[in-house]
Design an enzyme around this catalytic site. Structure first.
Site, PDB file in Angstrom:
ATOM      1  N   LYS A  20     -22.091  -5.078  50.139  1.00 16.49           N
ATOM      2  CA  LYS A  20     -21.824  -6.160  51.451  1.00 16.49           C
ATOM      3  C   LYS A  20     -20.616  -5.520  51.669  1.00 16.49           C
ATOM      4  O   LYS A  20     -20.647  -5.086  53.117  1.00 16.49           O
ATOM      5  CB  LYS A  20     -23.141  -6.978  52.173  1.00 16.49           C
ATOM      6  CG  LYS A  20     -24.454  -6.989  51.866  1.00 16.49           C
ATOM      7  CD  LYS A  20     -24.872  -8.025  52.947  1.00 16.49           C
ATOM      8  CE  LYS A  20     -26.255  -7.878  51.778  1.00 16.49           C
ATOM      9  NZ  LYS A  20     -27.661  -9.302  52.594  1.00 16.49           N
ATOM     10  N   LYS A  66     -33.314  -1.111  46.362  1.00 18.26           N
ATOM     11  CA  LYS A  66     -34.459  -1.912  46.321  1.00 18.26           C
ATOM     12  C   LYS A  66     -34.720  -1.532  47.466  1.00 18.26           C
ATOM     13  O   LYS A  66     -34.052  -1.115  49.001  1.00 18.26           O
ATOM     14  CB  LYS A  66     -33.924  -3.387  46.310  1.00 18.26           C
ATOM     15  CG  LYS A  66     -32.898  -4.262  46.969  1.00 18.26           C
ATOM     16  CD  LYS A  66     -32.247  -4.900  47.002  1.00 18.26           C
ATOM     17  CE  LYS A  66     -31.785  -5.305  47.893  1.00 18.26           C
ATOM     18  NZ  LYS A  66     -31.157  -7.048  48.073  1.00 18.26           N
ATOM     19  N   LYS A  95     -34.212  -5.081  54.138  1.00 16.42           N
ATOM     20  CA  LYS A  95     -34.331  -5.116  55.467  1.00 16.42           C
ATOM     21  C   LYS A  95     -32.771  -4.727  56.476  1.00 16.42           C
ATOM     22  O   LYS A  95     -32.398  -4.143  57.167  1.00 16.42           O
ATOM     23  CB  LYS A  95     -34.232  -7.046  55.591  1.00 16.42           C
ATOM     24  CG  LYS A  95     -35.490  -7.629  56.127  1.00 16.42           C
ATOM     25  CD  LYS A  95     -35.356  -8.356  56.479  1.00 16.42           C
ATOM     26  CE  LYS A  95     -34.114  -9.867  55.366  1.00 16.42           C
ATOM     27  NZ  LYS A  95     -35.149 -10.723  54.502  1.00 16.42           N
TER      28      LYS A  95
HETATM   29  P1  TYM Z   1     -33.250 -11.904  51.684  1.00 14.71           P
HETATM   30  O1  TYM Z   1     -33.485 -12.639  53.401  1.00 14.71           O
HETATM   31  O2  TYM Z   1     -32.695 -11.128  51.519  1.00 14.71           O
HETATM   32  O3  TYM Z   1     -34.906 -12.206  51.137  1.00 14.71           O
HETATM   33  C1  TYM Z   1     -36.138 -12.947  50.856  1.00 14.71           C
HETATM   34  C2  TYM Z   1     -36.560 -13.118  49.821  1.00 14.71           C
HETATM   35  O4  TYM Z   1     -37.292 -11.250  49.661  1.00 14.71           O
HETATM   36  C3  TYM Z   1     -37.068 -11.692  47.868  1.00 14.71           C
HETATM   37  N1  TYM Z   1     -36.964  -9.765  48.137  1.00 14.71           N
HETATM   38  C4  TYM Z   1     -37.447  -8.410  47.397  1.00 14.71           C
HETATM   39  N2  TYM Z   1     -38.311  -9.048  46.109  1.00 14.71           N
HETATM   40  C5  TYM Z   1     -38.450  -7.932  45.611  1.00 14.71           C
HETATM   41  N3  TYM Z   1     -38.194  -6.286  46.120  1.00 14.71           N
HETATM   42  C6  TYM Z   1     -37.383  -6.226  47.153  1.00 14.71           C
HETATM   43  N4  TYM Z   1     -37.180  -5.427  47.307  1.00 14.71           N
HETATM   44  C7  TYM Z   1     -36.794  -7.372  47.244  1.00 14.71           C
HETATM   45  N5  TYM Z   1     -36.355  -7.705  48.582  1.00 14.71           N
HETATM   46  C8  TYM Z   1     -35.794  -9.055  49.000  1.00 14.71           C
HETATM   47  C9  TYM Z   1     -35.827 -11.538  47.789  1.00 14.71           C
HETATM   48  O5  TYM Z   1     -35.544 -11.956  46.288  1.00 14.71           O
HETATM   49  C10 TYM Z   1     -35.887 -13.622  48.300  1.00 14.71           C
HETATM   50  O6  TYM Z   1     -36.577 -13.936  47.752  1.00 14.71           O
HETATM   51  N6  TYM Z   1     -29.946 -14.906  49.747  1.00 14.71           N
HETATM   52  C11 TYM Z   1     -31.584 -15.173  49.820  1.00 14.71           C
HETATM   53  C12 TYM Z   1     -31.325 -16.286  51.066  1.00 14.71           C
HETATM   54  C13 TYM Z   1     -31.286 -17.415  50.586  1.00 14.71           C
HETATM   55  C14 TYM Z   1     -32.062 -18.046  49.612  1.00 14.71           C
HETATM   56  C15 TYM Z   1     -31.032 -19.482  49.212  1.00 14.71           C
HETATM   57  C16 TYM Z   1     -33.240 -17.814  48.429  1.00 14.71           C
HETATM   58  C17 TYM Z   1     -30.536 -18.580  51.102  1.00 14.71           C
HETATM   59  N7  TYM Z   1     -30.395 -19.725  49.926  1.00 14.71           N
HETATM   60  C18 TYM Z   1     -31.915 -20.488  48.201  1.00 14.71           C
HETATM   61  C19 TYM Z   1     -33.700 -18.657  48.169  1.00 14.71           C
HETATM   62  C20 TYM Z   1     -32.968 -20.103  47.602  1.00 14.71           C
HETATM   63  C21 TYM Z   1     -31.777 -13.223  50.533  1.00 14.71           C
HETATM   64  O7  TYM Z   1     -31.150 -12.951  51.416  1.00 14.71           O
HETATM   65  O8  TYM Z   1     -32.939 -13.462  50.981  1.00 14.71           O
END
Ligand code: TYM
Length: 327
Positions: A111, A192, A195
């Site tokens: 990023k 991947k 968003k």
């Molecule tokens: P975020 O908001 O990017 O995504 C939310 C969840 O979706 C999963 N994900 C995917 N899984 C499979 N294929 C994909 N292409 C894909 N894109 C997204 C992510 O793995 C995630 O589980 N850092 C985290 C948010 C967070 C968090 C936490 C997660 C903040 N605190 C504590 C777990 C525990 C994030 O940006 O997810």
């Protein structure tokens, strides 16, 4: 009962990767574990986001999650910024982690790459995530594959803190779905689905109308050798489609591959299966949008419940590290 915690950024519309990689497991876990889920609005500030967009997306994300099947009777859903222990514990953990550890995080590298100015919050982002997880004595963190390194760091920080200051945190484990842990962009199948990267044709949104889902799947990039087999290395586009049809119909991707000779047939069935998988979500989402007051009060209740747990854990950590008690 084991404790489950996970989070999602309110930084865009929910897509198939979010749903298959994480949210579907959240929905399943809420019935068998003690589950807490969080919309991580503070994390969204690590990249440029307009205040009014952040505000509306936070609310929209709550609606999406409820539409996807989170049941406020079965789990706790809340907004990160409404529980001040998250940034408070972050500081204690920032003084536990090292710069070297944070520099190794691939998400930060991705990023920040090529950017002239990078927010400090993007660098410390994984520590706020560790605080999220550790505040709730979490055993299990259902996430997609891209979060593996962050959960690993969380474990290391918990262990280090416990060794330095005495047993304080539960050491969590990540839980990945067997299929769907890394859904790929339909147009660029080696990266991947995301968003934050703009790839409208490559990203299936959970609220896309049926014809839009079918159109995107039909236009998905595959390869030219014409042979249907499950080989993510050599045939990433096709493997992604096989995985999507596999999760939607609860089979293994290699088994799905055996049933097809032609890419066109596979795409047609994958499109139809995804439309069916997502249909109930679209319907529930429309119902929920008609009662905004209900959702707002549900989130307030969630934050209250989460805050009561978080304050106990934070105080335990503050005591252990030597802060003069302010109970
Ligand atoms: P975020 O908001 O990017 O995504 C939310 C969840 O979706 C999963 N994900 C995917 N899984 C499979 N294929 C994909 N292409 C894909 N894109 C997204 C992510 O793995 C995630 O589980 N850092 C985290 C948010 C967070 C968090 C936490 C997660 C903040 N605190 C504590 C777990 C525990 C994030 O940006 O997810």
């Amino acid at each position: 009962m084991s404790k489950v915690f996970s989070g999602i950024q309110p930084s865009g519309d929910l897509h198939l990767g979010n749903y298959l990689g994480a949210i579907r497991n959240w929905v399943a876990d809420q019935h068998v574990h003690d589950a807490i889920y969080c919309i991580v609005d503070l994390h969204a500030l690590s990249l440029d986001i307009d205040p009014s967009v952040l505000r509306s997306r936070t609310y929209e994300t709550a609606l999406d999650l409820l539409a996807a099947g989170l049941d406020p009777q079965a789990c706790t859903l809340f907004i990160q910024s409404q529980v001040p222990e998250h940034p408070r514990l972050t500081w204690l953990l920032e003084c536990t982690a090292t710069m070297g550890e944070l520099r190794r995080m691939t998400q930060f590298k991705d990023k920040s790459e090529g950017k002239e100015s990078v927010r400090a919050g993007l660098f410390t982002y994984p520590i706020l995530q560790a605080a999220d997880i550790l505040l709730y004595d979490t055993d299990r963190v259902p996430v997609g594959n891209d979060q593996r390194q962050h959960v690993e760091l969380t474990r290391e920080l918990a262990i280090r803190f416990n060794v330095r200051y005495g047993d304080t945190f539960v050491v969590p484990e990540a839980a990945f779905p067997s299929v769907g842990a890394r859904v790929m962009d339909l147009q660029h199948p080696t990266r991947k689905m995301s968003k934050s990267v703009s790839s409208p044709l490559g990203t299936v949104l959970i609220l896309d109308p049926p014809e839009e889902i079918e159109r995107k799947i039909k236009k998905a990039v595959t390869d030219t050798d014409g042979e249907v087999r499950f080989d993510p290395e050599a045939k990433p586009g096709l493997a992604n489609l096989l995985e999507l049809l596999a999760v939607a119909t609860d089979r293994a991707p290699a088994d799905v591959a055996e049933a097809y000779q032609r890419y066109g047939d596979l795409k047609r069935d994958a499109g139809e299966a995804l439309v069916e998988l997502l249909r109930p979500l679209r319907m529930r989402r429309a119902e929920l949008a008609s009662d905004p007051g209900e959702v707002t009060s549900l989130l307030a209740h969630g934050s209250e419940k989460a805050g009561a747990i978080a304050s106990v854990t934070y105080q335990r950590a503050a005591d252990a590290i030597g802060l003069l008690g302010s109970h």
